[in-house]
Design a protein around this motif. Structure first.
Motif, mmCIF file in Angstrom:
data_model
loop_
_atom_site.group_PDB
_atom_site.id
_atom_site.type_symbol
_atom_site.label_atom_id
_atom_site.label_comp_id
_atom_site.label_asym_id
_atom_site.label_seq_id
_atom_site.Cartn_x
_atom_site.Cartn_y
_atom_site.Cartn_z
ATOM 1 N N HIS A 1 -1.685 -8.600 2.651
ATOM 2 C CA HIS A 1 -1.574 -7.394 1.824
ATOM 3 C C HIS A 1 -0.104 -7.019 1.736
ATOM 4 N N LEU A 2 0.466 -7.128 0.548
ATOM 5 C CA LEU A 2 1.871 -6.828 0.319
ATOM 6 C C LEU A 2 1.983 -5.383 -0.151
ATOM 7 N N LEU A 3 2.735 -4.602 0.611
ATOM 8 C CA LEU A 3 2.839 -3.167 0.365
ATOM 9 C C LEU A 3 4.282 -2.754 0.154
ATOM 10 N N ARG A 4 4.459 -1.723 -0.640
ATOM 11 C CA ARG A 4 5.780 -1.113 -0.815
ATOM 12 C C ARG A 4 5.981 -0.068 0.287
ATOM 13 N N GLU A 5 7.126 -0.125 0.947
ATOM 14 C CA GLU A 5 7.437 0.862 1.993
ATOM 15 C C GLU A 5 7.415 2.282 1.423
ATOM 16 N N ASP A 6 7.964 2.475 0.209
ATOM 17 C CA ASP A 6 7.981 3.806 -0.410
ATOM 18 C C ASP A 6 6.569 4.346 -0.591
#
Length: 185
Positions: A142-147
């Motif tokens: 699962h690739l997530l944006r830190e923001d």
């Protein structure tokens, strides 16, 4: 080995069903519903059969997510049914995924979370119900944006309690309840 498009569709359908029933339905991740409803989740089925091929796909998807507007794609589920079926091997690959983030200078921008059909937290037995919080139909990165993670945590002050709440939810549900939930059409 290239998987036919119909098989890709079935893999994505199974993953979407799990997301809707478990992740959103049981509220295991209170942040998932919004991106699902807004259709901001990119589903990618990898035909990789080796960790090296998966790493190449992972790096492509990390770059794509970094280059894409969050309004278009906020998160990516990289589903890889033909590689890292063994959880120990998958778990070791997570270090490779983290190294890729560093090599690509994406630490602080993106992160990789993990889901697997045999997911097992440290100090648990394989069939302990709490492991099911991270059990997906197929191995998935699962690739997530830190923001996005930071905004979600700000919006949910009790975010730090999610893990414990999820364990409590699954203990109440039990194995029979989980099996019934996953069997529902």
């Amino acid at each position: 080995m290239s998987t036919p498009a119909a098989d890709h569709a079935a893999i994505i359908a199974a993953t979407t069903s799990w997301l809707e029933k478990a992740v959103i339905g049981l509220n295991l991740c209170p942040f998932a519903k919004a991106v699902h409803v807004k259709k901001q989740i990119r589903y990618v089925v990898s035909d990789a059969t080796t960790p090296e091929e998966l790493l190449s796909t992972l790096m492509d998807e990390l770059q794509r997510l970094s280059d894409t507007s969050p309004e278009a794609v906020d998160t990516t589920l990289l589903i890889h049914p033909h590689v890292l079926a063994d959880f120990a091997d998958y778990n070791e690959f997570l270090d490779v995924a983290d190294a890729a983030l560093e090599d690509m200078d994406l630490v602080g921008e993106l992160q990789v979370a993990s889901f697997h059909p045999q997911y097992q937290f440290a100090d648990t037995h394989i069939n302990d119900i709490e492991n099911f919080t991270n059990r997906s139909p197929y191995p998935t990165l699962h690739l997530l944006r830190e923001d996005s993670v930071e905004r979600a945590v700000e919006a949910f002050p009790e975010a730090g309690d999610i893990f414990e709440k999820n364990i409590e939810t699954l203990r109440k549900l039990g194995h029979d309840g989980w099996d019934k939930l996953m069997a529902e059409k």
